[in-house]
Design a protein around this motif. Structure first.
Motif, PDB file in Angstrom:
ATOM      1  N   LYS A 267      22.825  16.824 -59.559  1.00 55.27           N
ATOM      2  CA  LYS A 267      23.829  16.861 -60.620  1.00 55.27           C
ATOM      3  C   LYS A 267      25.182  16.598 -59.971  1.00 55.27           C
ATOM      4  O   LYS A 267      25.510  17.199 -58.951  1.00 55.27           O
ATOM      5  CB  LYS A 267      23.825  18.226 -61.302  1.00 55.27           C
TER       6      LYS A 267
ATOM      7  N   ASN B 204      22.117  17.527 -71.669  1.00 58.66           N
ATOM      8  CA  ASN B 204      23.374  17.198 -71.002  1.00 58.66           C
ATOM      9  C   ASN B 204      23.856  15.832 -71.467  1.00 58.66           C
ATOM     10  O   ASN B 204      23.113  14.853 -71.359  1.00 58.66           O
ATOM     11  CB  ASN B 204      23.182  17.101 -69.481  1.00 58.66           C
TER      12      ASN B 204
ATOM     13  N   ASP C 112      27.402  14.424 -64.840  1.00 58.68           N
ATOM     14  CA  ASP C 112      27.501  15.272 -66.019  1.00 58.68           C
ATOM     15  C   ASP C 112      28.884  15.159 -66.658  1.00 58.68           C
ATOM     16  O   ASP C 112      29.890  15.114 -65.958  1.00 58.68           O
ATOM     17  CB  ASP C 112      27.214  16.716 -65.610  1.00 58.68           C
TER      18      ASP C 112
ATOM     19  N   ASP D 191      27.385  19.597 -73.850  1.00 56.65           N
ATOM     20  CA  ASP D 191      25.957  19.889 -73.900  1.00 56.65           C
ATOM     21  C   ASP D 191      25.530  20.233 -75.314  1.00 56.65           C
ATOM     22  O   ASP D 191      26.328  20.722 -76.117  1.00 56.65           O
ATOM     23  CB  ASP D 191      25.616  21.085 -72.998  1.00 56.65           C
TER      24      ASP D 191
END
Length: 159
Positions: free
Chosen positions: A8, A84, A100, A104
């Motif tokens: 991530k 996400n 990211d 969300d």
């Protein structure tokens, strides 16, 4: 099953978290994998994420999101889907990484949806085009998980 590293990254591309899983299925431009929660038990929006909870995760090279389907380690029931909003994933042999974008969507088995981290998303300095794509991804996810929820990642997909 093939082992895979999941990375991530923040919107600037810096690594923020890394863990390991196993590939369940590869499709053109996508990968479905399985990983287990390896952190201490953690309360999260009215549920408890527990060490050894099973995550079935879908990453896409052409979509602005990824989806985590989370199963309880004790009874095997679905706890939620955690989606996400992110730049399309980079999928390679042995690794998948995603940048990211903070925004969300949390979906409960009864169909309830919660959009998370809108304040954090608002602080990002995205281009107008990236903002448009991210918001479109959120709307696509909301529609995908509209009640009754029929999404199940843990069933074999067909290419």
């Amino acid at each position: 099953m093939e082992e895979i590293t999941i990375i991530k990254r923040n919107p600037q591309g810096q690594e923020t978290f890394c863990y390991h899983g196993r590939v369940k299925q590869r499709l053109p431009g996508a990968v479905l994998l399985e990983a287990y929660f390896d952190r201490p038990d953690m309360p999260f929006h009215g549920m408890l994420w527990k060490r050894k909870d099973r995550f079935v995760e879908a990453y896409y090279a052409d979509r602005w999101y990824n989806i985590l389907e989370i199963y309880d380690c004790d009874d095997g029931q679905i706890k939620c889907w955690y989606c996400n909003v992110a730049y399309p994933a980079e999928i390679e042999d042995g690794m998948v990484s995603f940048r990211d974008l903070a925004l969300d969507l949390l979906v409960f088995p009864d169909g309830r949806q919660e959009v998370l981290d809108e304040d954090e998303y608002a602080r990002l300095s995205l281009s107008p085009e990236d903002d448009r794509r991210a918001r479109a991804a959120l709307e696509e996810l909301k529609a995908l998980f509209a009640p009754p929820v029929r999404v199940r990642l843990d069933r074999p997909a067909h290419s």
